[in-house]
Design a protein around this motif. Sequence first.
Motif, PDB file in Angstrom:
ATOM      1  N   GLN A  27      16.187  49.360  48.783  1.00 17.28           N
ATOM      2  CA  GLN A  27      16.079  47.782  48.804  1.00 17.28           C
ATOM      3  C   GLN A  27      15.214  47.005  48.468  1.00 17.28           C
ATOM      4  O   GLN A  27      14.085  47.117  48.791  1.00 17.28           O
ATOM      5  N   VAL A  28      15.406  46.036  47.256  1.00 13.91           N
ATOM      6  CA  VAL A  28      14.081  45.415  46.965  1.00 13.91           C
ATOM      7  C   VAL A  28      14.930  43.597  47.513  1.00 13.91           C
ATOM      8  O   VAL A  28      16.048  43.576  46.851  1.00 13.91           O
ATOM      9  N   ASN A  29      14.299  43.010  48.692  1.00 11.59           N
ATOM     10  CA  ASN A  29      14.634  42.034  48.873  1.00 11.59           C
ATOM     11  C   ASN A  29      13.331  40.238  48.335  1.00 11.59           C
ATOM     12  O   ASN A  29      12.723  40.281  48.525  1.00 11.59           O
ATOM     13  N   LEU A  30      15.063  40.117  47.417  1.00 12.48           N
ATOM     14  CA  LEU A  30      14.020  39.200  46.805  1.00 12.48           C
ATOM     15  C   LEU A  30      14.502  36.916  47.210  1.00 12.48           C
ATOM     16  O   LEU A  30      15.602  37.535  48.099  1.00 12.48           O
ATOM     17  N   GLN A  31      13.374  36.594  47.268  1.00 10.15           N
ATOM     18  CA  GLN A  31      13.479  35.099  47.906  1.00 10.15           C
ATOM     19  C   GLN A  31      13.194  33.807  47.273  1.00 10.15           C
ATOM     20  O   GLN A  31      12.851  34.381  45.940  1.00 10.15           O
ATOM     21  N   VAL A  32      13.494  32.975  46.945  1.00 14.06           N
ATOM     22  CA  VAL A  32      13.950  32.201  46.247  1.00 14.06           C
ATOM     23  C   VAL A  32      11.839  31.277  46.431  1.00 14.06           C
ATOM     24  O   VAL A  32      11.597  30.606  47.250  1.00 14.06           O
ATOM     25  N   ASN A  33      11.625  31.001  44.888  1.00 11.97           N
ATOM     26  CA  ASN A  33      10.512  30.833  45.216  1.00 11.97           C
ATOM     27  C   ASN A  33      10.119  28.952  44.898  1.00 11.97           C
ATOM     28  O   ASN A  33       9.073  27.999  45.324  1.00 11.97           O
ATOM     29  N   ARG A  34      11.258  28.621  43.536  1.00  7.07           N
ATOM     30  CA  ARG A  34      11.088  26.735  43.648  1.00  7.07           C
ATOM     31  C   ARG A  34      12.710  27.358  42.637  1.00  7.07           C
ATOM     32  O   ARG A  34      13.102  27.900  42.669  1.00  7.07           O
ATOM     33  N   VAL A  35      12.796  25.975  42.628  1.00  7.49           N
ATOM     34  CA  VAL A  35      14.347  25.505  42.500  1.00  7.49           C
ATOM     35  C   VAL A  35      13.717  24.605  41.163  1.00  7.49           C
ATOM     36  O   VAL A  35      13.132  23.559  41.809  1.00  7.49           O
ATOM     37  N   ILE A  36      14.603  24.475  39.801  1.00  7.32           N
ATOM     38  CA  ILE A  36      13.681  24.195  38.928  1.00  7.32           C
ATOM     39  C   ILE A  36      15.492  22.800  38.099  1.00  7.32           C
ATOM     40  O   ILE A  36      16.340  23.815  37.954  1.00  7.32           O
ATOM     41  N   PRO A  37      14.812  21.915  38.273  1.00 10.75           N
ATOM     42  CA  PRO A  37      16.119  21.470  37.628  1.00 10.75           C
ATOM     43  C   PRO A  37      16.056  21.490  36.405  1.00 10.75           C
ATOM     44  O   PRO A  37      15.087  21.275  35.591  1.00 10.75           O
ATOM     45  N   MET A  38      17.601  21.402  35.919  1.00  6.74           N
ATOM     46  CA  MET A  38      17.943  21.370  34.719  1.00  6.74           C
ATOM     47  C   MET A  38      18.805  20.401  33.469  1.00  6.74           C
ATOM     48  O   MET A  38      19.085  20.178  32.555  1.00  6.74           O
ATOM     49  N   THR A  39      19.658  19.451  34.609  1.00  7.45           N
ATOM     50  CA  THR A  39      19.919  18.222  34.257  1.00  7.45           C
ATOM     51  C   THR A  39      19.804  17.089  35.228  1.00  7.45           C
ATOM     52  O   THR A  39      19.896  16.763  35.976  1.00  7.45           O
ATOM     53  N   PRO A  40      18.508  15.954  34.067  1.00 11.56           N
ATOM     54  CA  PRO A  40      17.240  16.622  32.929  1.00 11.56           C
ATOM     55  C   PRO A  40      17.021  17.872  33.260  1.00 11.56           C
ATOM     56  O   PRO A  40      16.409  17.983  34.578  1.00 11.56           O
ATOM     57  N   PHE A  41      16.065  18.374  32.423  1.00 17.33           N
ATOM     58  CA  PHE A  41      15.017  19.357  32.839  1.00 17.33           C
ATOM     59  C   PHE A  41      14.138  17.751  33.155  1.00 17.33           C
ATOM     60  O   PHE A  41      13.453  16.888  32.886  1.00 17.33           O
ATOM     61  N   ASN A  42      12.826  18.823  34.360  1.00 26.28           N
ATOM     62  CA  ASN A  42      11.351  17.984  34.299  1.00 26.28           C
ATOM     63  C   ASN A  42      11.239  17.023  33.231  1.00 26.28           C
ATOM     64  O   ASN A  42      10.706  17.767  32.107  1.00 26.28           O
ATOM     65  N   ASN A  43       9.686  16.144  32.755  1.00 25.75           N
ATOM     66  CA  ASN A  43       9.047  16.012  31.696  1.00 25.75           C
ATOM     67  C   ASN A  43       9.840  15.445  30.799  1.00 25.75           C
ATOM     68  O   ASN A  43       9.318  16.143  29.356  1.00 25.75           O
ATOM     69  N   SER A  44      10.826  15.377  30.417  1.00 21.96           N
ATOM     70  CA  SER A  44      11.855  15.684  28.834  1.00 21.96           C
ATOM     71  C   SER A  44      12.484  13.986  28.437  1.00 21.96           C
ATOM     72  O   SER A  44      13.404  13.880  27.366  1.00 21.96           O
ATOM     73  N   THR A  45      12.674  12.806  28.996  1.00 28.23           N
ATOM     74  CA  THR A  45      12.690  11.812  28.760  1.00 28.23           C
ATOM     75  C   THR A  45      11.825  11.428  27.642  1.00 28.23           C
ATOM     76  O   THR A  45      10.380  11.947  28.010  1.00 28.23           O
ATOM     77  N   SER A  46      12.377  10.645  27.117  1.00 30.66           N
ATOM     78  CA  SER A  46      11.430   9.995  25.981  1.00 30.66           C
ATOM     79  C   SER A  46      12.638   8.912  25.149  1.00 30.66           C
ATOM     80  O   SER A  46      13.487   8.718  25.351  1.00 30.66           O
ATOM     81  N   PRO A  47      11.892   8.242  24.667  1.00 28.10           N
ATOM     82  CA  PRO A  47      12.544   7.145  23.900  1.00 28.10           C
ATOM     83  C   PRO A  47      14.177   7.509  22.834  1.00 28.10           C
ATOM     84  O   PRO A  47      15.296   6.555  23.413  1.00 28.10           O
ATOM     85  N   THR A  48      14.341   8.588  22.773  1.00 25.67           N
ATOM     86  CA  THR A  48      15.657   8.947  21.985  1.00 25.67           C
ATOM     87  C   THR A  48      16.232  10.079  23.071  1.00 25.67           C
ATOM     88  O   THR A  48      17.242   9.016  23.136  1.00 25.67           O
ATOM     89  N   PHE A  49      16.009  10.099  24.281  1.00 19.91           N
ATOM     90  CA  PHE A  49      16.618  10.645  25.218  1.00 19.91           C
ATOM     91  C   PHE A  49      16.202  10.184  26.255  1.00 19.91           C
ATOM     92  O   PHE A  49      15.267  10.805  27.536  1.00 19.91           O
ATOM     93  N   PRO A  50      16.260   8.451  26.724  1.00 22.84           N
ATOM     94  CA  PRO A  50      15.712   7.752  28.324  1.00 22.84           C
ATOM     95  C   PRO A  50      16.377   8.810  29.541  1.00 22.84           C
ATOM     96  O   PRO A  50      15.599   8.508  30.725  1.00 22.84           O
ATOM     97  N   ASP A  51      17.801   9.346  29.734  1.00 20.12           N
ATOM     98  CA  ASP A  51      17.995  10.098  30.528  1.00 20.12           C
ATOM     99  C   ASP A  51      17.216  11.157  30.575  1.00 20.12           C
ATOM    100  O   ASP A  51      18.139  11.905  32.023  1.00 20.12           O
ATOM    101  N   GLY A  52      16.630  11.754  29.682  1.00 24.35           N
ATOM    102  CA  GLY A  52      15.972  13.328  29.512  1.00 24.35           C
ATOM    103  C   GLY A  52      16.507  14.155  29.049  1.00 24.35           C
ATOM    104  O   GLY A  52      18.118  13.514  29.094  1.00 24.35           O
ATOM    105  N   ILE A  53      16.647  15.298  28.869  1.00 28.51           N
ATOM    106  CA  ILE A  53      17.492  16.537  28.254  1.00 28.51           C
ATOM    107  C   ILE A  53      18.188  17.703  29.085  1.00 28.51           C
ATOM    108  O   ILE A  53      16.695  17.767  29.441  1.00 28.51           O
ATOM    109  N   SER A  54      19.997  17.510  29.253  1.00 23.80           N
ATOM    110  CA  SER A  54      20.069  18.299  30.049  1.00 23.80           C
ATOM    111  C   SER A  54      20.788  19.336  29.458  1.00 23.80           C
ATOM    112  O   SER A  54      21.027  19.414  27.879  1.00 23.80           O
ATOM    113  N   ILE A  55      20.540  20.595  30.136  1.00 20.74           N
ATOM    114  CA  ILE A  55      20.685  21.536  29.394  1.00 20.74           C
ATOM    115  C   ILE A  55      22.910  21.922  29.979  1.00 20.74           C
ATOM    116  O   ILE A  55      22.977  21.370  31.068  1.00 20.74           O
ATOM    117  N   GLY A  56      24.060  22.400  28.735  1.00 19.18           N
ATOM    118  CA  GLY A  56      24.603  22.409  29.392  1.00 19.18           C
ATOM    119  C   GLY A  56      25.643  23.109  29.923  1.00 19.18           C
ATOM    120  O   GLY A  56      26.012  23.350  31.579  1.00 19.18           O
TER     121      GLY A  56
END
Length: 199
Positions: free
Chosen positions: A27-56
Amino acid sequence: MRRFSIAMLTVRAALAAFAYAGPAQAQVNLQVNRVIPMTPFNNSTSPTFPDGISIGDPEGMTPIPVNDTLWLGDDSRDGIYEIDRATGNFLSRITRSQLGNSVLFGGTELAGGMRASDIEALAYDGVNDYLYVFSTDCCPAPPTVHRLERNTQTGAFRVATFQPLPAGYPFSGAAFHPTEGLFVAGFSDIRPYDYPSNA
């Protein structure tokens, strides 16, 4: 297909332990190391995407150890995203129109937008530094695999070629083994796949 607002990712060491566990390890026990937000992604805001880029609808993921990034596939927005594995910061994306500009391997025909939809799986060939993007037989796009190659000047992946795939197989998973090559998964089986011969 279920939609996710965040992805839970574990440390590579834990995944490596799972992948290479010896027969004596029950048996291998895995544990959560970090949670990465995807709606929106970190550091994804721009003039074109003021709310950031999100995965669908995230469907495939592959790590790229050479620069410690993750690539994620999105089958509802028909694109792929590159993020920094350690920080979760958005780095780049490749859109459906860019994938549609891939050229038939050994030919001149362009893939077109229909062959760049419903992305299901990604695989990274660390031996030759290729990124493979698989789309499935759906809605009614024909299944296709796109191969991305590294731009030697910028270091970024660029869309290069594609191969048409046979209808009737979902191509819902993919992986690369350093000595055995590329594999695809669908239904309840896993099959080897050779890109140059498209077999």
